[in-house]
Enzyme design. Structure first.
Site, PDB file in Angstrom:
ATOM      1  N   PRO A   1       0.785  -1.229   0.000  1.00 51.09           N
ATOM      2  CA  PRO A   1       0.000   0.000   0.000  1.00 51.09           C
ATOM      3  C   PRO A   1       0.819   1.283   0.000  1.00 51.09           C
ATOM      4  CG  PRO A   1      -0.179  -1.147   2.115  1.00 51.09           C
ATOM      5  CD  PRO A   1       0.481  -2.087   1.148  1.00 51.09           C
ATOM      6  N   ASN A   2       0.357   2.196  -0.806  1.00 46.91           N
ATOM      7  CA  ASN A   2       0.883   3.568  -0.926  1.00 46.91           C
ATOM      8  C   ASN A   2       2.216   3.654  -1.672  1.00 46.91           C
ATOM      9  OD1 ASN A   2      -1.346   4.610   0.590  1.00 46.91           O
ATOM     10  ND2 ASN A   2      -0.395   3.725   2.393  1.00 46.91           N
TER      11      ASN A   2
ATOM     12  N   ARG B   1       5.551  10.735  -2.448  1.00 45.75           N
ATOM     13  CA  ARG B   1       5.232  10.426  -1.041  1.00 45.75           C
ATOM     14  C   ARG B   1       6.453  10.653  -0.139  1.00 45.75           C
ATOM     15  NH1 ARG B   1       4.691   4.273   1.323  1.00 45.75           N
ATOM     16  NH2 ARG B   1       4.056   4.897   3.424  1.00 45.75           N
TER      17      ARG B   1
ATOM     18  N   TYR C   1      11.408   8.460   1.474  1.00 46.63           N
ATOM     19  CA  TYR C   1      11.369   7.404   0.451  1.00 46.63           C
ATOM     20  C   TYR C   1      12.078   7.760  -0.854  1.00 46.63           C
ATOM     21  CZ  TYR C   1       7.921   5.498   3.677  1.00 46.63           C
ATOM     22  OH  TYR C   1       7.303   5.007   4.802  1.00 46.63           O
TER      23      TYR C   1
ATOM     24  N   ASN D   1       7.949  -5.896  -0.683  1.00 46.54           N
ATOM     25  CA  ASN D   1       7.854  -4.707   0.166  1.00 46.54           C
ATOM     26  C   ASN D   1       6.388  -4.598   0.542  1.00 46.54           C
ATOM     27  OD1 ASN D   1       7.778  -2.326   1.516  1.00 46.54           O
ATOM     28  ND2 ASN D   1       8.900  -1.136  -0.018  1.00 46.54           N
TER      29      ASN D   1
ATOM     30  N   ALA E   1       3.039  -0.941   4.925  1.00 45.28           N
ATOM     31  CA  ALA E   1       2.484  -0.960   6.288  1.00 45.28           C
ATOM     32  C   ALA E   1       2.010  -2.354   6.704  1.00 45.28           C
ATOM     33  CB  ALA E   1       1.338   0.043   6.395  1.00 45.28           C
TER      34      ALA E   1
ATOM     35  N   HIS F   1       3.924  -4.695   9.174  1.00 48.60           N
ATOM     36  CA  HIS F   1       3.860  -4.607  10.631  1.00 48.60           C
ATOM     37  C   HIS F   1       2.572  -5.173  11.215  1.00 48.60           C
ATOM     38  CE1 HIS F   1       7.165  -2.030   9.614  1.00 48.60           C
ATOM     39  NE2 HIS F   1       6.376  -1.186   8.996  1.00 48.60           N
TER      40      HIS F   1
ATOM     41  N   ASP G   1       1.119 -15.942   6.627  1.00 47.70           N
ATOM     42  CA  ASP G   1       0.555 -17.269   6.331  1.00 47.70           C
ATOM     43  C   ASP G   1       0.693 -17.620   4.849  1.00 47.70           C
ATOM     44  OD1 ASP G   1      -0.168 -17.865   8.926  1.00 47.70           O
ATOM     45  OD2 ASP G   1      -2.282 -17.364   8.680  1.00 47.70           O
TER      46      ASP G   1
ATOM     47  N   GLU H   1      12.315  -9.845   2.280  1.00 51.95           N
ATOM     48  CA  GLU H   1      11.584  -8.646   2.716  1.00 51.95           C
ATOM     49  C   GLU H   1      12.386  -7.406   2.297  1.00 51.95           C
ATOM     50  OE1 GLU H   1      10.676  -8.673   6.925  1.00 51.95           O
ATOM     51  OE2 GLU H   1      10.345  -6.506   6.949  1.00 51.95           O
TER      52      GLU H   1
ATOM     53  N   HIS I   1      12.576  -3.008   2.127  1.00 53.84           N
ATOM     54  CA  HIS I   1      12.084  -1.680   2.501  1.00 53.84           C
ATOM     55  C   HIS I   1      13.021  -0.619   1.962  1.00 53.84           C
ATOM     56  CE1 HIS I   1       9.171  -3.432   5.188  1.00 53.84           C
ATOM     57  NE2 HIS I   1      10.135  -4.202   5.663  1.00 53.84           N
ATOM     58  N   LEU I   2      12.430   0.477   1.516  1.00 60.47           N
ATOM     59  CA  LEU I   2      13.244   1.619   1.083  1.00 60.47           C
ATOM     60  C   LEU I   2      13.909   2.265   2.285  1.00 60.47           C
ATOM     61  CD1 LEU I   2      10.238   2.500  -0.946  1.00 60.47           C
ATOM     62  CD2 LEU I   2      12.421   2.531  -2.115  1.00 60.47           C
ATOM     63  N   SER I   3      13.101   2.538   3.316  1.00 57.62           N
ATOM     64  CA  SER I   3      13.624   3.137   4.546  1.00 57.62           C
ATOM     65  C   SER I   3      14.110   2.017   5.464  1.00 57.62           C
ATOM     66  CB  SER I   3      12.522   3.948   5.232  1.00 57.62           C
ATOM     67  OG  SER I   3      11.504   3.084   5.706  1.00 57.62           O
TER      68      SER I   3
ATOM     69  N   ARG J   1      12.993   3.936  12.750  1.00 59.68           N
ATOM     70  CA  ARG J   1      11.886   4.896  12.706  1.00 59.68           C
ATOM     71  C   ARG J   1      10.962   4.705  13.924  1.00 59.68           C
ATOM     72  NH1 ARG J   1       9.315   4.604   6.934  1.00 59.68           N
ATOM     73  NH2 ARG J   1       8.187   6.403   7.783  1.00 59.68           N
TER      74      ARG J   1
ATOM     75  N   ARG K   1       6.906   0.649  13.781  1.00 61.63           N
ATOM     76  CA  ARG K   1       7.452   0.037  12.559  1.00 61.63           C
ATOM     77  C   ARG K   1       8.563  -0.973  12.868  1.00 61.63           C
ATOM     78  NH1 ARG K   1       5.377   3.310   8.420  1.00 61.63           N
ATOM     79  NH2 ARG K   1       5.010   5.435   9.141  1.00 61.63           N
TER      80      ARG K   1
HETATM   81  C1  DQA Z   1       8.222   0.797   3.934  1.00 61.18           C
HETATM   82  C2  DQA Z   1       8.315   0.979   5.457  1.00 61.18           C
HETATM   83  C3  DQA Z   1       6.960   0.788   6.119  1.00 61.18           C
HETATM   84  O1  DQA Z   1       7.082   0.974   7.529  1.00 61.18           O
HETATM   85  C4  DQA Z   1       5.962   1.786   5.583  1.00 61.18           C
HETATM   86  O2  DQA Z   1       4.683   1.548   6.125  1.00 61.18           O
HETATM   87  C5  DQA Z   1       5.922   1.822   4.092  1.00 61.18           C
HETATM   88  C6  DQA Z   1       7.168   1.713   3.332  1.00 61.18           C
HETATM   89  C7  DQA Z   1       9.556   1.110   3.228  1.00 61.18           C
HETATM   90  O3  DQA Z   1       9.714   0.693   2.091  1.00 61.18           O
HETATM   91  O4  DQA Z   1      10.421   1.781   3.791  1.00 61.18           O
HETATM   92  O5  DQA Z   1       4.877   2.049   3.500  1.00 61.18           O
HETATM   93  O6  DQA Z   1       7.900  -0.546   3.666  1.00 61.18           O
END
Ligand code: DQA
Length: 165
Positions: free
Chosen positions: A27-28, A35, A40, A91, A94, A97, A104, A115, A117-119, A124, A128
């Site tokens: 998402p997002n 964003r 990011y 990725n 959200a 978490h 599952d 897994e 993540h950009l950040s 943080r 998270r």
């Molecule tokens: C994220 C980190 C997550 O905590 C956050 O909710 C995101 C982006 C990242 O790529 O850094 O939407 O997955």
């Protein structure tokens, strides 16, 4: 009498099958570039995918990249991955978490997943810090911005090359 010679065997045997990797963003992440760029970065998701495809080509990997804001859709794609993909980059944004459903799904298909993540979520907000999906993944790459996807692909390819069979 001249007999037809049998065709000599191919010098290097059959070409090795290309690895197939499913890249899922949650998402997002369709908003990447606009964003919270201070967190990011300025690269769009299309840009991240283009960079990933370029590296995948060099590595001889076939990429299928998808994004959804919906947990069930991500579960559907993971659920259909068995036998179609050699590995997954996820990725989950959200949902990382919160999502027992994604955990599952990964356990159910047993397709190796990294897994991504950009950040660096662990540096943080406290909410998270925990990842629900981490125990279903073989590794995690975070904190390198868009490079996290590329580094995760390189790591997954190495992991697959030495995976226990
Ligand atoms: C994220 C980190 C997550 O905590 C956050 O909710 C995101 C982006 C990242 O790529 O850094 O939407 O997955």
């Amino acid at each position: 009498m001249a007999t037809k010679e049998a065709r000599p065997p191919a010098p290097h045997g059959p070409a090795p099958a290309r690895l197939r990797v499913l890249v899922l963003s949650g998402p997002n992440l369709q908003l990447l570039g606009a964003r919270e760029p201070e967190i990011y970065g300025h690269e769009t998701l299309a840009g991240v995918h283009a960079r990933l495809r370029a590296r995948a080509k060099e590595l001889g990997v076939q990429i299928t990249a998808r994004q959804s804001n919906h947990e069930g859709k991500l579960c559907d794609w993971i659920g259909a991955a068995r036998g179609k993909f050699d590995g997954i980059l996820l990725n989950a944004a959200a949902y990382t978490h919160t999502s027992l459903a994604l955990f599952d799904a990964l356990k159910a298909v047993a397709v190796p997943c990294v897994e991504v993540h950009l950040s660096n979520p662990e540096a943080r907000e406290a909410y998270r810090h925990a990842s629900t999906i981490a125990p279903a993944c073989v590794a995690k790459v975070s904190g390198f911005g868009a490079d996290s996807y590329v580094l995760a692909l390189e790591g997954l390819v190495r992991w697959l090359a030495r995976r226990p069979r």
